[in-house]
Design an enzyme around this catalytic site. Structure first.
Site, PDB file in Angstrom:
ATOM      1  N   ARG A  56     -17.186 -41.668  19.878  1.00 31.85           N
ATOM      2  CA  ARG A  56     -16.721 -41.274  18.539  1.00 31.85           C
ATOM      3  C   ARG A  56     -16.022 -39.921  18.650  1.00 31.85           C
ATOM      4  O   ARG A  56     -16.668 -38.879  18.653  1.00 31.85           O
ATOM      5  CB  ARG A  56     -17.902 -41.192  17.577  1.00 31.85           C
ATOM      6  N   SER A  77     -20.924 -49.540   9.176  1.00 36.92           N
ATOM      7  CA  SER A  77     -21.799 -48.606   8.450  1.00 36.92           C
ATOM      8  C   SER A  77     -21.982 -49.108   7.028  1.00 36.92           C
ATOM      9  O   SER A  77     -21.005 -49.419   6.344  1.00 36.92           O
ATOM     10  CB  SER A  77     -21.160 -47.212   8.371  1.00 36.92           C
ATOM     11  N   LYS A 127     -21.969 -35.277  10.530  1.00 36.78           N
ATOM     12  CA  LYS A 127     -20.883 -35.948   9.808  1.00 36.78           C
ATOM     13  C   LYS A 127     -20.851 -35.334   8.419  1.00 36.78           C
ATOM     14  O   LYS A 127     -21.840 -35.378   7.688  1.00 36.78           O
ATOM     15  CB  LYS A 127     -21.170 -37.451   9.740  1.00 36.78           C
TER      16      LYS A 127
HETATM   17  C1  TPS Z   1     -24.006 -47.101  14.259  1.00 40.71           C
HETATM   18  N1  TPS Z   1     -22.491 -42.017  10.728  1.00 40.71           N
HETATM   19  C2  TPS Z   1     -23.410 -41.945   9.736  1.00 40.71           C
HETATM   20  S1  TPS Z   1     -24.351 -40.536   9.833  1.00 40.71           S
HETATM   21  C3  TPS Z   1     -23.573 -40.013  11.243  1.00 40.71           C
HETATM   22  C4  TPS Z   1     -22.564 -40.937  11.592  1.00 40.71           C
HETATM   23  C5  TPS Z   1     -21.665 -40.791  12.753  1.00 40.71           C
HETATM   24  C6  TPS Z   1     -23.922 -38.713  11.915  1.00 40.71           C
HETATM   25  C7  TPS Z   1     -25.188 -38.767  12.747  1.00 40.71           C
HETATM   26  O1  TPS Z   1     -25.340 -37.565  13.505  1.00 40.71           O
HETATM   27  N2  TPS Z   1     -23.792 -45.957  12.130  1.00 40.71           N
HETATM   28  C8  TPS Z   1     -23.315 -46.131  13.377  1.00 40.71           C
HETATM   29  N3  TPS Z   1     -22.241 -45.429  13.844  1.00 40.71           N
HETATM   30  C9  TPS Z   1     -21.643 -44.506  13.039  1.00 40.71           C
HETATM   31  N4  TPS Z   1     -20.579 -43.823  13.548  1.00 40.71           N
HETATM   32  C10 TPS Z   1     -22.135 -44.262  11.739  1.00 40.71           C
HETATM   33  C11 TPS Z   1     -23.210 -45.041  11.318  1.00 40.71           C
HETATM   34  C12 TPS Z   1     -21.562 -43.185  10.828  1.00 40.71           C
HETATM   35  P1  TPS Z   1     -26.769 -36.929  13.866  1.00 40.71           P
HETATM   36  O2  TPS Z   1     -27.534 -37.926  14.684  1.00 40.71           O
HETATM   37  O3  TPS Z   1     -26.428 -35.715  14.666  1.00 40.71           O
HETATM   38  O4  TPS Z   1     -27.452 -36.597  12.563  1.00 40.71           O
END
Ligand code: TPS
Length: 210
Positions: free
Chosen positions: A34, A105, A134
């Site tokens: 990503r 998502s 995010k």
């Molecule tokens: C499998 N997304 C939702 S919250 C987030 C992201 C990237 C940040 C988490 O960061 N589900 C999947 N892939 C995605 N890219 C998303 C959702 C979107 P942290 O773990 O540092 O809180």
């Protein structure tokens, strides 16, 4: 789906290749590239890093998923694509990559039902907890959202995401998720291998309780 690690160059405090190698050693089961945020890599640099990370995943027999960039996914012949609600026409994307893994998502039962109907292979549900990774996320949901999706008959594979770390991973899987998805819990950890192993242990503990 147990420990789904997501990462791009901006999430890493050391070389991304190194972070990924360590995370895989700790037991990461699925990986998403990503490359997002201000100052992130683009075009040729993005593709070059993607290729490196794909190679590492292949060596470790872990699927390599691309976030949001269908053209990159196709040009790399990656294992799959992850898209959000705002990342284009999901039905059209499904048509273009019928044989690849497609993750979506979702934030509620309606989005989940639609994604499943379109043919999503798994759902990313969140933010479960507060995240600063995010910036454009919806409101924090808590793990009860996973229970709600299961109660409403969603049987597709689910990973919870957003602010998940070793201390709270158990609750998410106990609530009905198949695994947890994290960025910073692994990428910002001083020991990414230990972080991944800790998450995997929590997920497996929760599986035993179900
Ligand atoms: C499998 N997304 C939702 S919250 C987030 C992201 C990237 C940040 C988490 O960061 N589900 C999947 N892939 C995605 N890219 C998303 C959702 C979107 P942290 O773990 O540092 O809180």
């Amino acid at each position: 789906m147990k420990v789904y690690f997501i990462m791009g160059s901006l999430n890493c405090k050391e070389a991304p290749e190194l972070v990924l190698e360590k995370a895989l050693k700790g037991g990461v089961t699925l990986f998403q590239y990503r490359e997002k945020g201000e100052g992130c890599l683009s075009s040729a640099d993005k593709k070059a890093l993607a290729l490196q990370l794909q190679k590492i995943c292949r060596k470790n027999h872990v699927p390599f998923i691309v976030n949001d960039d269908l053209d990159l996914m196709i040009s790399l012949n990656a294992d799959g694509l992850h898209v959000g609600q705002e990342d284009g026409d999901i039905r059209e994307i499904r048509r273009r990559i019928p044989d690849k893994i497609l993750g979506v998502s979702v934030h509620n039962a309606e989005e989940a039902q639609t994604a499943v109907q379109i043919g999503a292979d798994y759902l990313g549900v969140g933010p479960i907890y507060a995240t600063s990774t995010k910036l454009d996320t919806r409101d924090v949901m808590g793990f009860s959202v996973v229970k709600e999706l299961r109660a409403k008959g969603i049987t597709a594979p689910i990973v919870g995401i957003g602010g998940i770390k070793e201390e709270n991973a158990f609750d998410v899987v106990e609530a009905g998720a198949d695994g947890v998805s994290v960025i910073t819990a692994i990428s910002h950890h001083e020991d990414p291998e230990r972080a991944a192993r800790g998450l995997l242990q929590q997920v497996e503990e929760a599986y035993k309780e179900r």
